[in-house]
Design an enzyme around this catalytic site. Structure first.
Site, PDB file in Angstrom:
ATOM      1  N   CYS A 291       0.855  -1.192   0.000  1.00 32.85           N
ATOM      2  CA  CYS A 291       0.000   0.000   0.000  1.00 32.85           C
ATOM      3  C   CYS A 291       0.893   1.245   0.000  1.00 32.85           C
ATOM      4  CB  CYS A 291      -0.917  -0.001   1.216  1.00 32.85           C
ATOM      5  SG  CYS A 291      -1.995   1.449   1.266  1.00 32.85           S
TER       6      CYS A 291
ATOM      7  N   CYS B  85      -0.063   4.124   2.420  1.00 29.54           N
ATOM      8  CA  CYS B  85       0.165   3.734   3.816  1.00 29.54           C
ATOM      9  C   CYS B  85       1.658   3.721   4.133  1.00 29.54           C
ATOM     10  CB  CYS B  85      -0.449   2.370   4.105  1.00 29.54           C
ATOM     11  SG  CYS B  85      -2.259   2.331   3.946  1.00 29.54           S
TER      12      CYS B  85
END
Length: 177
Positions: free
Chosen positions: A138, A141
């Site tokens: 991700c 993230c």
């Protein structure tokens, strides 16, 4: 916690011979024993990453080492369970990244109480969140957790070792399937 026993890793990998398994084992050993992370940080991250990967043999190894080192059971449990909350968030934020329309999906509306007061403390939980986000791929993230860690004073060497640990554990999980 002074040293980490890598003998159980030898047992996990004994059926795998050749240059690649040897390199992976050496990489893991270096990260666990000689890296920038403390032994406890390295094992907590190993537990979170291996749980996220669905790699039960490595998760068991990390749990055993943490227990033997006297780490509290609630901290061990939170490290393992951090993989699930981060998995949820990694999938959601990748969705937002993929669609490219973050205004329409501004509020996640997903319950994540554990992030407010983690048993492990904010810095350690953030380290696990970063490592699991790396292995889950991700981008937003990873960027957010890396920034939080660096802004909080965590040295780049520790952040780098968490990323390398994620990579090595993914490689080992793939090798041992």
């Amino acid at each position: 916690m002074n040293t980490i026993s890598v003998e159980p890793i030898d047992t996990l990998l004994e059926a795998h011979t050749g240059v690649i398994p040897r390199d992976l084992k050496l990489n893991l050993t270096r990260l666990l024993q000689d890296g920038a992370l403390s032994p406890e940080e390295a094992l907590l991250a190993t537990l979170a990453i291996s749980t996220s990967l669905g790699y039960p043999e490595m998760s068991s190894y990390a749990r055993q080492q943490l227990s033997q080192a006297g780490v509290a059971e609630d901290q061990i449990q939170e490290a393992a369970q951090s993989a699930s909350i981060m998995g949820m968030l990694n999938i959601y934020y990748r969705f937002r990244h993929f669609v490219g329309s973050q205004e329409e999906y501004r509020v996640a509306g997903l319950r994540m109480t554990a992030l407010a007061k983690p048993v492990l403390g904010k810095e350690r939980f953030e380290m696990l969140a970063f490592a699991v986000s790396v292995v889950n791929g991700c981008e937003s993230c990873v960027r957010a957790h890396e920034k939080t860690l660096r802004d909080g004073g965590v040295p780049a060497e520790k952040v780098h070792d968490l990323a390398k640990l994620s990579a090595v554990l993914k490689a080992l999980q793939t090798l041992t399937r």
